[in-house]
Design a protein around this motif. Structure first.
Motif, short mmCIF file in Angstrom:
data_model
loop_
_atom_site.label_atom_id
_atom_site.label_comp_id
_atom_site.label_asym_id
_atom_site.label_seq_id
_atom_site.Cartn_x
_atom_site.Cartn_y
_atom_site.Cartn_z
N TRP B 78 -62.32 52.68 -24.93
CA TRP B 78 -62.71 51.31 -24.27
C TRP B 78 -63.91 50.91 -24.47
CZ3 TRP B 78 -59.11 47.48 -22.66
CH2 TRP B 78 -57.81 47.82 -22.94
N THR B 110 -61.63 43.54 -21.94
CA THR B 110 -60.65 43.85 -20.74
C THR B 110 -59.74 42.61 -20.37
OG1 THR B 110 -62.60 42.85 -19.19
CG2 THR B 110 -62.54 45.11 -19.45
N THR B 111 -59.80 41.78 -21.34
CA THR B 111 -59.08 40.42 -20.99
C THR B 111 -59.29 39.74 -19.81
OG1 THR B 111 -56.85 41.28 -19.81
CG2 THR B 111 -57.26 41.51 -22.37
N THR B 112 -60.55 40.00 -19.16
CA THR B 112 -60.92 39.03 -18.07
C THR B 112 -61.02 37.55 -18.51
OG1 THR B 112 -61.96 41.15 -17.34
CG2 THR B 112 -62.46 38.94 -16.04
N ILE B 142 -54.12 47.34 -23.86
CA ILE B 142 -53.49 47.63 -22.73
C ILE B 142 -52.00 47.93 -22.47
CG2 ILE B 142 -53.05 45.31 -21.53
CD1 ILE B 142 -55.09 48.22 -19.93
N GLY B 348 -53.46 41.92 -15.60
CA GLY B 348 -54.37 42.63 -14.57
C GLY B 348 -53.79 42.68 -13.15
N ASN B 431 -59.45 41.30 -13.26
CA ASN B 431 -59.36 40.88 -14.58
C ASN B 431 -58.64 39.39 -14.87
OD1 ASN B 431 -58.46 44.06 -15.50
ND2 ASN B 431 -60.52 43.23 -15.99
N ARG B 465 -59.47 47.16 -15.37
CA ARG B 465 -58.46 47.08 -16.41
C ARG B 465 -57.88 48.56 -16.72
NH1 ARG B 465 -55.48 43.67 -19.47
NH2 ARG B 465 -54.04 44.53 -17.74
#
Lengths: 482, 482
Positions: B78, B110-112, B142, B348, B431, B465
């Motif tokens: 990651w 982290t798709t935040t 993820i 998340g 996230n 994440r």
């Protein structure tokens, strides 16, 4: 209530205790010719009358309580003490309305120490004394509850502290009475030494008595708007620190002193952890204050030590406005709000032993990830930590967090901003006192809140003080099913 | 790292994947004659070169991983993807410095979806595409991690979801590969349908592709500064809601669709609870908006539904400034930040199943208080809930809360105010993307934060994440002891 005569009888005994204590401010009010002397007389009559009726009409009740009745008695008696404690406020000219009277009383009895009263310095001494006494009673109540009732009820992992001496089975009833009597003597002795120390440190006798009562109960009410800052005395702050710490230690640890068995004084890892945790936070804050050029090392240590112990022990005294120390300090104090002292003391919050158990679980989780098939045994202070206790502590932490969350949302709905809602929810549930922000900060006052907010905070203070489940369980259908 | 040749080999494979994906913006940059075309070419060379070297020099590594190595691979890969993803940002003229490049990349992978870029509308399309692709890759990562690796590692109670098909023992290796391939196909199919739906709803193809990638990954990056509000389209918002929900469902539930066994589609109580929870919050907000005269029922429903799903699913799209809805709404959205979607989805947060387990424990605790000697059995979706799983979930909740707390304190130390520190800590660890307050609120941008704050948030995003323990365990001495 109709169906529980023995609960009504015991409620009468507890109310009689309140009535007896109320004699002190009542006599003082008449002595001083205070404007509130009739208010106290009427309050005394109502309280004593109710107490004696409850005792008289239920004198033949069966002398036995089951688990459900202990829950009920605990919840009802705390609410009752808050109610009777509020009567002098309602009848006197001190507060503007019923809401404020109840708020002040609940804040006192739960030893939170948030106040809606302003210009304390000008208030009649009888009212000031009554506020302090209510905190003192609340502190005594929580020591008895924490030492005897909560472990018996298995609330929040407190079963760990079920001492042999607190076994309330029928056979050991005289034993249990002696145990509670010893706790009362310890509480009285600590209060006495605290009065003496404060007056040696320079307080007049009235201030010394009031502050001693709000110190040993970790309540934090003061007789001055500016709290301990009024005195600006290093000696008084030192006395406060020492007695706030003494009050944050499990009172059962002092038992051997009463019985003369000094060699039996046990070490308790809770106490060590608490002192270690407070010291660590003090050091961090001193470094912060010195590095940011806000204070010399000696000043920084004085102010940091005082407020870390004050917030950590959930007392809530203020000797200087620590919210101007910067965002970092505010965040540190916010989280310190949740910590609390030891179980079985007068302090509130989540309490040190639960953090210790959480930390043990945390380490075990990490080890289990690496060694999936290993078998782990856990213990704390030589006692095995069962899955039951761990689940109970987890449930408590969850309940605590949920309470703070729900209370914060409701305070938001009542029109308060983010920092007020959040810090008021935290400080009320943890029974600390001051929050953060312009409204409920340490140099401000809860009187600026609107009525719905005050009622919400009252509920939070009671929930926090009774370890949440004790009250929550009364709201479940299962409880009322026979 | 020196000692783990097979990890280096797999890291090469993963990096090769990044290099292959990077071809798309690289080709686009040359096609459009973008100022960043050389930046992408060099990035491509670095990434592909590193990938091929790692694969070539470790091609003869033993084909086996133990538990420790899986942890190490997860953490390292990651971080590596974040690093290689940042190279185009570093080399291009889009961001001002290294910190911003890394922040944007970590936030994407982290798709935040928190961004430090401003004037998105004027940025080269190749950079916008790369941002969206990084989120899409993060989402895919993820899903694979949640379906296969985390249950195997027993992180945070996810062992509950250990499907037979995700058994990574040696014998079932081909089986596991097919399982992951099917997940990839599902992810591709949902992405494709999302592109089609967005373009039917009125987006141009470039916007549709970008938003589809950031919707299915619940990432929330947009190609416009004003996010979804740019389009001001009820149709586009509806498509976004539907696909955010689809992306918050465990992807394994879609497996029967791929294999053609439609009758095997399982009910999953997680999904029902998630939809129920979101709906309840929507209703509360609609009532609030209508009662406070802020919107008609239909407008209120449109805006509430969009943002509850956006924040709940941890996507973070914004169609209007919901922070002006009043303190109540802010508190509700703050707590919604923690919720998240289902386990095994791209969302998340703490995730619905952990709340369900917490609620089960809560009820059991209450019942145990009333019936101390009764024996309770717990189950969720027909699976027994062991003490192990409960302890694991508790430890996760504690780790999550501690992470938010420590990050908030550090952000305070970096000079941020209470609401910024607290909400940035929460939104990063969960996230989600947008926070609250003037600095990190939904209509603002993370570019206003100072560099230390950005680095702290990067760590929080990665911890959140990877379900915290996956990274935390790498820091324990026990991990590195052979």
């Amino acid at each position: 209530m109709i169906a529980f005569p023995f609960i009504r009888f015991l409620l009468g005994i507890i109310t009689l205790g309140v009535a007896i204590l109320m004699l002190a401010p009542c006599v003082l009010a008449w002595e001083l010719g205070s404007q509130d002397r009739f208010a106290f007389l009427v309050s005394e009559a109502i309280t004593a009358g109710t107490a004696l009726s409850l005792i008289y009409f239920n004198r033949s009740a069966t002398n036995k309580l089951n688990v459900r009745e202990v829950f009920l008695l605990t919840g009802v008696s705390w609410v009752a003490v808050c109610f009777f404690g509020a009567i002098p406020f309602i009848l006197s000219h001190t507060v503007v309305d019923f809401t404020d009277a109840v708020f002040e009383s609940v804040s006192a009895v739960t030893t939170t120490g948030a106040t809606v009263l302003t210009q304390l310095d000008d208030l009649p001494k009888d009212i000031l004394l009554w506020r302090s006494m209510m905190q003192w009673v609340g502190g005594l109540g929580i020591v008895a509850l924490g030492a005897a009732v909560l472990p018996f009820l298995r609330i929040g992992g407190m079963r760990l502290f079920r001492a042999e001496s607190s076994d309330f089975s029928e056979k050991s009833s005289p034993h249990a009475r002696r145990f509670l009597l010893h706790l009362l003597l310890i509480y009285l002795a600590i209060s006495f030494f605290c009065v003496v120390s404060y007056s040696l440190a320079g307080m007049n006798m009235f201030d010394a008595i009031n502050h001693a009562m709000t110190t040993v109960s970790t309540g934090g009410f003061s007789t001055h708007d500016s709290s301990i800052a009024f005195f600006n005395s290093r000696e008084i702050e030192t006395v406060a620190i020492i007695f706030m710490l003494i009050a944050s230690v499990p009172f059962v640890l002092y038992l051997p002193i009463i019985t003369g068995h000094f060699t039996k004084i046990r070490r308790d890892s809770q106490v060590e952890s608490m002192l270690g945790a407070y010291l660590a936070v003090v050091i961090v804050l001193v470094v912060w204050l010195v590095l940011t050029d806000q204070a010399s090392v000696s000043e920084a240590f004085r102010d940091a030590a005082f407020h870390v112990v004050s917030i950590g022990s959930t007392t809530g005294y203020v000797s200087t406005d620590y919210t101007v120390w910067g965002h970092f300090a505010v965040m540190v104090f916010f989280f310190l709000t949740f910590v609390g002292g030891c179980s079985g003391s007068t302090s509130g919050g989540i309490k040190i032993f639960r953090f210790k158990i959480a930390f043990i679980m945390f380490k075990e989780t990490i080890r289990r990830l690496l060694h999936p098939n290993a078998v782990f045994s856990r213990s704390i202070d030589g006692r095995t930590l069962t899955d039951d206790t761990v689940a109970s502590v987890s449930a408590f932490a969850l309940a605590f967090a949920s309470t703070v969350g729900v209370v914060a949302i409701l305070l938001g709905a009542a029109g308060n901003d983010f920092i007020t809602s959040f810090s008021a929810a935290a400080t009320a549930t943890a029974n600390v006192g001051p929050g953060f922000g312009d409204v409920v900060g340490p140099v401000s006052n809860f009187s600026l809140l609107n009525d719905p907010s005050k009622w919400i905070i009252c509920v939070a203070m009671l929930l926090g003080r009774l370890e949440i489940f004790t009250l929550l369980i009364l709201l479940t259908p299962d409880f009322w099913r026979v």
